[in-house]
Write an enzyme that holds these catalytic residues in place. Structure first.
Site: not given
Ligand code: IPE
Ligand code: IPE
Ligand code: MG
Length: 249
Positions: A24, A41, A135
């Site tokens: 955020d 973004h 991962l």
């Protein structure tokens, strides 16, 4: 099946096995620089790359990133389109690198509102990386914790269940392939869950930082993990009941 924090006591490790992040603060990062929100973004994608690399190096097994919530459709149409475009581009340009690094990609959330092209790219990226053993990277997109619990419950009802239990519900959540997160991180200063992994966060250690997402990096991740290590994870027990190595203070 993985240990459920309410049914068994999960294993406690010094490095979180699963980290879940609410990324955020992109809009505020851009605003501070007199740039349009979407510039934040775009820049946030760089923090995503750094975080994936840092997690893989630390030995984290599962990394889950909240990219777009079921409530984010309420944003201005221009911003929503930009985010969809960024998601498309990332699915196109980043998957090679993920694959080379042995990373397995999953995308969780409802796919009903995505364009056919996005859905196709998601499916292709998941299939391409399905055999990777490194991962496990999960991107939560058009995801909501309530959506997830409801879809799991509805799936069980459709199968004829008349009574639900925790194990059956957990097995039908969209992240049934992963253990519950050990560490939750939210950047951007807000101290709330915003409908992220509601079920799975039952006993997750929460870490909030004022850093804005585009400024998050390996060092910030190290600080969050250091905080995690200093916590005493009791899962309802007293401190005295814990193994010596798990007691703090
Ligand atoms: C997080 O940054 C990214 C998404 C929710 C897609 P924000 O866009 O929420 O940034 P702020 O909170 O407005 O600064
Ligand atoms: C949460 O951030 C969702 C994502 C990071 C994808 P928001 O910025 O949408 O959360 P609220 O609205 O401040 O709770
Ligand atoms: Mg926000």
């Amino acid at each position: 099946m993985f240990a459920s924090s309410t049914q068994d006591v999960p294993e406690v490790r010094p490095v979180p096995r699963h980290i879940a992040i609410i990324m955020d603060g992109n809009g505020r990062w851009a605003k501070k620089r007199f740039l349009p929100r979407v510039a934040g973004h775009k820049r946030g994608l760089e923090a995503v790359r750094d975080t994936i690399k840092a997690c893989a190096e630390l030995g984290v097994e599962y990394l889950t990133l909240f990219a777009f919530s079921t409530e984010n459709w309420r944003r201005p149409p221009d911003e929503v389109s930009f985010l969809m475009g960024l998601f498309m581009t990332a699915l196109e340009r980043e998957v090679d690198k993920l694959h080379r690094n042995n990373i397995r990609l999953h995308v969780i959330g409802s796919r009903e509102r995505f364009s056919a092209e996005i859905v196709e790219r998601i499916e292709r990226a998941e299939a391409r990386t399905a055999g990777n053993a490194g991962l496990v990277l999960t991107i939560a997109a058009d995801y909501g914790g309530r959506w997830d619990v409801m879809q799991a419950a509805n799936r069980l009802l459709a199968q004829g269940a008349t009574r639900l239990d925790e194990a059956a519900l957990a097995a039908n959540l969209s992240m049934a392939y992963a253990p519950e997160p050990d560490l939750f991180i939210r950047t951007g200063g807000e101290q709330r869950i915003s409908n992220f992994l509601l079920w799975q966060l039952a006993y997750t250690e929460l870490f909030f930082t004022d850093l804005l997402w585009p400024d998050f990096d390996a060092q910030a991740l190290t600080s969050a993990v250091a905080s995690f290590r200093s916590r005493e994870r009791r899962f309802g027990r007293t401190s005295e009941q814990l193994p010596e190595t798990q007691r703090r203070g």
